[in-house]
Design a protein around this motif. Sequence first.
Motif, short mmCIF file in Angstrom:
data_model
loop_
_atom_site.label_atom_id
_atom_site.label_comp_id
_atom_site.label_asym_id
_atom_site.label_seq_id
_atom_site.Cartn_x
_atom_site.Cartn_y
_atom_site.Cartn_z
N LYS A 31 0.83 -1.20 0.00
CA LYS A 31 0.00 0.00 0.00
C LYS A 31 0.87 1.26 0.00
N THR A 32 0.44 2.24 -0.77
CA THR A 32 1.09 3.56 -0.71
C THR A 32 0.62 4.24 0.57
N GLY A 33 1.29 5.33 0.93
CA GLY A 33 0.85 6.09 2.09
C GLY A 33 -0.57 6.59 1.95
N GLU A 54 -2.99 5.24 0.17
CA GLU A 54 -3.90 4.09 0.31
C GLU A 54 -4.07 3.70 1.78
N MET A 55 -2.99 3.78 2.56
CA MET A 55 -3.08 3.48 3.99
C MET A 55 -4.01 4.47 4.69
N MET A 56 -3.80 5.76 4.39
CA MET A 56 -4.61 6.79 5.04
C MET A 56 -6.08 6.67 4.62
N GLN A 57 -6.34 6.38 3.36
CA GLN A 57 -7.72 6.22 2.89
C GLN A 57 -8.37 5.00 3.55
N ALA A 58 -7.61 3.92 3.73
CA ALA A 58 -8.14 2.72 4.40
C ALA A 58 -8.46 3.02 5.86
N MET A 59 -7.67 3.86 6.49
CA MET A 59 -7.94 4.26 7.86
C MET A 59 -9.26 5.05 7.93
N LEU A 60 -9.43 5.99 7.00
CA LEU A 60 -10.67 6.78 6.97
C LEU A 60 -11.90 5.92 6.68
N ALA A 61 -11.70 4.86 5.92
CA ALA A 61 -12.81 3.95 5.59
C ALA A 61 -13.09 2.96 6.73
N GLY A 62 -12.26 2.97 7.77
CA GLY A 62 -12.44 2.04 8.88
C GLY A 62 -11.85 0.67 8.62
N GLU A 63 -11.10 0.51 7.52
CA GLU A 63 -10.51 -0.78 7.17
C GLU A 63 -9.21 -1.03 7.93
N LEU A 64 -8.54 0.03 8.33
CA LEU A 64 -7.33 -0.06 9.16
C LEU A 64 -7.59 0.69 10.45
N PRO A 65 -6.93 0.28 11.53
CA PRO A 65 -7.12 1.01 12.79
C PRO A 65 -6.58 2.43 12.70
N TYR A 66 -7.19 3.31 13.48
CA TYR A 66 -6.69 4.68 13.57
C TYR A 66 -5.79 4.77 14.80
N PRO A 67 -4.84 5.71 14.82
CA PRO A 67 -3.90 5.80 15.94
C PRO A 67 -4.59 6.11 17.27
N PRO A 98 5.39 6.35 -1.65
CA PRO A 98 5.08 5.14 -2.42
C PRO A 98 5.16 3.92 -1.50
N ALA A 99 4.64 2.81 -1.96
CA ALA A 99 4.70 1.58 -1.17
C ALA A 99 6.17 1.29 -0.81
N GLY A 100 6.39 0.91 0.43
CA GLY A 100 7.74 0.56 0.88
C GLY A 100 8.58 1.73 1.37
N ARG A 101 8.04 2.95 1.30
CA ARG A 101 8.78 4.13 1.77
C ARG A 101 8.09 4.68 3.02
N GLY A 102 8.89 5.26 3.91
CA GLY A 102 8.37 5.84 5.13
C GLY A 102 9.02 7.19 5.38
N TYR A 103 8.70 7.79 6.50
CA TYR A 103 9.22 9.11 6.84
C TYR A 103 9.24 9.25 8.36
N THR A 104 9.96 10.21 8.84
CA THR A 104 9.90 10.61 10.24
C THR A 104 10.15 12.11 10.32
N THR A 105 9.54 12.75 11.29
CA THR A 105 9.73 14.18 11.48
C THR A 105 11.15 14.44 11.94
N ALA A 106 11.86 15.30 11.24
CA ALA A 106 13.21 15.70 11.63
C ALA A 106 13.20 17.07 12.29
#
Length: 188
Positions: free
Chosen positions: A46-48, A50-63, A120-128
């Motif tokens: 999943k792209t970022g 797609e993950m966020m959209q799945a969270m909004l749809a209730g398909e993935l847990p929210y933080p 994109p799928a497989g990439r992440g980030y962190t606040t610097a």
Amino acid sequence: MSTTAPSTEVRPDLLADWLAAEADMSQRMLAGAGPGVARPDQLVGKTGLEMMQAMLAGELPYPPIAKTVNFQLMEVALGRAVFQGRTGPALLNPMGTVHGGWFATMLDSALGCAVHSMMPAGRGYTTAELSVNIVKALTPKVPLVRAEGKVLHCGRQLATADARLVGPDGTLYAHATTTCLVFEMPSR
């Protein structure tokens, strides 16, 4: 450079829209996966966005932090994220205004999720780096505020974004910027 001050006129129609959207989103997210952390197998490929959209749809847990600090993700699009939050007595500092850490947490969430939507799928980030400017105090008299984060640049190693925290009458309460490190996600 001159700027035009936003209208301080209460916009009952906008407040009503925000309240209705909050009720709808809360119901959708609670009916779905609820609070928690997604399992790695739920995120594979999943792209970022797609993950966020799945969270909004209730398909993935929210933080779970969303319940702790009383705000939630409302909208997400490529390079953009909107959070809505409620102030209240639990968030007040000794002076009777909303604690600056709440401003920072809400703005950081909008900024980070805007950046996340670009991954994109497989990439992440962190606040610097996070810079927050509080320009007006918030009290419980302000029923709702929204933080809108927008990506300014998203490269292979760095991403930058800015965000504004506003009330339904257009009042600006704070603005922020971030620099995020972008990286390949480790295999789990």
